[in-house]
Design a protein around this motif. Sequence first.
Motif, short mmCIF file in Angstrom:
data_model
loop_
_atom_site.label_atom_id
_atom_site.label_comp_id
_atom_site.label_asym_id
_atom_site.label_seq_id
_atom_site.Cartn_x
_atom_site.Cartn_y
_atom_site.Cartn_z
N LYS A 83 0.85 -1.20 0.00
CA LYS A 83 0.00 0.00 0.00
C LYS A 83 0.88 1.23 0.00
CE LYS A 83 -4.24 -1.64 1.77
NZ LYS A 83 -5.47 -1.38 2.46
N CYS A 84 0.52 2.21 -0.81
CA CYS A 84 1.31 3.42 -0.85
C CYS A 84 0.44 4.60 -1.29
CB CYS A 84 2.49 3.25 -1.81
SG CYS A 84 3.62 4.64 -1.69
N HIS A 85 0.62 5.74 -0.63
CA HIS A 85 -0.16 6.94 -0.98
C HIS A 85 0.60 7.84 -1.94
CE1 HIS A 85 -2.77 6.61 2.90
NE2 HIS A 85 -2.99 5.67 2.01
N ASN A 86 1.81 7.44 -2.30
CA ASN A 86 2.61 8.26 -3.20
C ASN A 86 2.46 7.80 -4.64
OD1 ASN A 86 3.71 9.96 -1.21
ND2 ASN A 86 5.13 8.34 -0.63
N SER A 87 2.94 8.62 -5.54
CA SER A 87 2.79 8.27 -6.96
C SER A 87 4.12 8.42 -7.69
CB SER A 87 1.72 9.16 -7.59
OG SER A 87 2.08 10.52 -7.40
N CYS A 88 5.17 7.87 -7.10
CA CYS A 88 6.49 7.94 -7.75
C CYS A 88 6.35 7.29 -9.13
CB CYS A 88 7.52 7.20 -6.92
SG CYS A 88 7.49 7.70 -5.19
N VAL A 89 6.80 8.00 -10.15
CA VAL A 89 6.52 7.58 -11.52
C VAL A 89 7.32 6.33 -11.91
CG1 VAL A 89 5.91 9.90 -12.30
CG2 VAL A 89 8.29 9.14 -12.48
N TYR A 90 8.31 5.97 -11.08
CA TYR A 90 9.19 4.85 -11.43
C TYR A 90 8.90 3.59 -10.63
CZ TYR A 90 11.15 7.06 -7.31
OH TYR A 90 11.28 7.62 -6.07
N CYS A 91 7.76 3.54 -9.92
CA CYS A 91 7.56 2.43 -8.98
C CYS A 91 6.25 1.70 -9.20
CB CYS A 91 7.61 2.97 -7.55
SG CYS A 91 7.29 1.69 -6.32
N GLY A 92 6.30 0.37 -9.14
CA GLY A 92 5.12 -0.46 -9.33
C GLY A 92 4.08 -0.30 -8.24
N PHE A 93 4.47 0.20 -7.06
CA PHE A 93 3.52 0.35 -5.95
C PHE A 93 2.84 1.72 -5.96
CE2 PHE A 93 5.97 -2.76 -2.93
CZ PHE A 93 5.65 -3.80 -3.79
N SER A 94 3.11 2.55 -6.97
CA SER A 94 2.49 3.88 -7.04
C SER A 94 0.98 3.77 -6.86
CB SER A 94 2.80 4.51 -8.40
OG SER A 94 1.87 5.53 -8.68
N VAL A 95 0.40 4.73 -6.15
CA VAL A 95 -1.05 4.73 -5.88
C VAL A 95 -1.84 4.70 -7.21
CG1 VAL A 95 -1.26 7.26 -5.75
CG2 VAL A 95 -2.79 5.83 -4.40
N THR A 128 8.02 -1.47 3.29
CA THR A 128 6.61 -1.17 3.02
C THR A 128 6.55 -0.02 2.03
OG1 THR A 128 6.39 0.56 4.69
CG2 THR A 128 5.95 -1.69 5.43
N GLY A 129 5.39 0.17 1.40
CA GLY A 129 5.13 1.41 0.69
C GLY A 129 4.92 2.50 1.75
N GLU A 130 4.65 3.71 1.30
CA GLU A 130 4.47 4.79 2.27
C GLU A 130 2.98 5.00 2.51
OE1 GLU A 130 6.88 8.20 1.61
OE2 GLU A 130 8.66 7.01 1.17
N SER A 131 2.51 4.44 3.58
CA SER A 131 1.09 4.53 3.91
C SER A 131 0.94 4.61 5.43
CB SER A 131 0.38 3.29 3.35
OG SER A 131 -0.99 3.41 3.55
N LYS A 197 3.09 12.54 0.46
CA LYS A 197 4.04 13.15 1.38
C LYS A 197 5.46 13.15 0.82
CE LYS A 197 5.13 13.44 6.22
NZ LYS A 197 5.13 12.84 7.53
N LYS A 198 5.72 12.18 -0.06
CA LYS A 198 7.07 12.10 -0.61
C LYS A 198 7.40 13.29 -1.51
CE LYS A 198 10.17 8.64 -2.57
NZ LYS A 198 10.30 7.23 -2.95
N ALA A 199 6.38 14.06 -1.88
CA ALA A 199 6.63 15.24 -2.70
C ALA A 199 7.45 16.28 -1.93
CB ALA A 199 5.30 15.84 -3.15
N GLU A 335 5.35 -7.74 -7.84
CA GLU A 335 6.63 -7.32 -7.28
C GLU A 335 6.80 -5.82 -7.43
OE1 GLU A 335 8.74 -9.67 -10.17
OE2 GLU A 335 9.62 -10.88 -8.59
N GLN A 336 7.60 -5.22 -6.53
CA GLN A 336 7.88 -3.78 -6.68
C GLN A 336 8.74 -3.56 -7.93
OE1 GLN A 336 10.38 -1.79 -3.79
NE2 GLN A 336 9.19 0.09 -3.98
N PHE A 337 9.69 -4.46 -8.12
CA PHE A 337 10.49 -4.45 -9.35
C PHE A 337 10.99 -5.88 -9.56
CE2 PHE A 337 13.18 -3.31 -5.77
CZ PHE A 337 14.20 -4.23 -5.86
S1 SF4 Z 1 6.59 2.33 -2.58
FE1 SF4 Z 1 8.12 3.96 -2.35
S2 SF4 Z 1 8.96 4.28 -4.38
FE2 SF4 Z 1 7.03 3.14 -4.60
S3 SF4 Z 1 5.43 4.69 -4.98
FE3 SF4 Z 1 5.51 4.28 -2.80
S4 SF4 Z 1 6.94 5.81 -1.98
FE4 SF4 Z 1 7.26 5.72 -4.18
#
Ligand code: SF4
Length: 373
Positions: A83-95, A128-131, A197-199, A335-337
């Motif tokens: 689970k993650c509330h961020n939307s990092c453009v390079y990550c499979g877990f992006s919201v 974990t993702g950021e949640s 929040k990662k912004a 997988e995350q990657f």
């Molecule tokens: S898991 Fe980490 S890298 Fe992936 S979207 Fe969330 S904060 Fe970004």
Amino acid sequence: MSFKELFDTYQWEDVEKSITAKTARDVEIALAKDRCDLEDFKALISPAALPYLEQMAQKSHQNTLRRFGKTMQLYVPLYLSNKCHNSCVYCGFSVKNKIHRRVLTDSEIMQEVEVIKGMGFEHLLLVTGESPREVGVDYLKNAIRLLRPHFAQITCEVQPMDQADYETLAAEGMHGVYVYQETFNKDRYPEYHPAGKKADFYYRLETPERLGHAGVHKVGLGALIGLEEWRTELFFLAMHLNYLEKKFWQTKYSISFPRMRPFTGGFQPNVIMSDRELVQAICAFRLFDNEVELSISTRESAAFRDNLVKLGVTAMSAGSKTNPGGYAVSPETLEQFNINDDRTPVEICEMLRSKGYEAVWKDWDISMIALES
Ligand code: SF4
């Protein structure tokens, strides 16, 4: 002076230019020194240093042998949640990615632990993702309590937190925290981290200092290789390490070199770092700092990791799964990657032995805290 204040005195473009301007003579001066400073580090990561790679590798090998012997620390990640509330453009877990989300329950964590313990690991990296609501400090506190009897070292790679939260988790037995800046390019950072929040670039940048103030024993730093020009990233990383080592000299530090891997979402790296350049970066860090742990994950291929053993690396992950429940509960979740070296820990140990190296499963025990105080 805080790191933020120091960081703000530098301009990305100026640093980039000054690295490119380094000459063969600057590299030779750096190679002749016992202790390199940040200007020497710039020379060692510059294009001018590439013809000196063999010399750098030999010196890096010798320095590493002197400080660490023929040892390699092994650790394994345990993904607790995607689970993650961020939307990092390079990550499979992006919201933004429509994937099945899960947070491991207590019994699921223990199922994973059974498999991980069976592989021999004593050093566990909780990811974990950021949640903060679902996998915040309370969830982690509970997870560490569950895991503490089974592992000698527990490190977290989770959302950046306030100092008080780190103090709480350290008191539960958390030994270290890895927090990668992803990119030190402040102007471009928002493009990769558009929401959540990662912004907040500076909150992330100041996390290692909060960890230092909280008395966490080990801090892992890194930049994601593939976003921005890697040499400039690594200069800021070295500068951060240098600052932290002076200010929090009792803390141990670790540097990682995550090169971007394929994932769900399909972001293409802006920058490619070749294998040769990664070797250059690892050797440059070793020549800059004899004490720092240098870590290389299963993102890298088996053949390449084998070659890195003697070049300055001191820690490796092995047998990794990058999805929650990946070891036992639900191996099919996303997988995350994608990992690149899928050998078992036994195979990694055999490889290390064949090179005359010994796998270290544990170099820390919670009882050492009592000895220190
Ligand atoms: S898991 Fe980490 S890298 Fe992936 S979207 Fe969330 S904060 Fe970004």
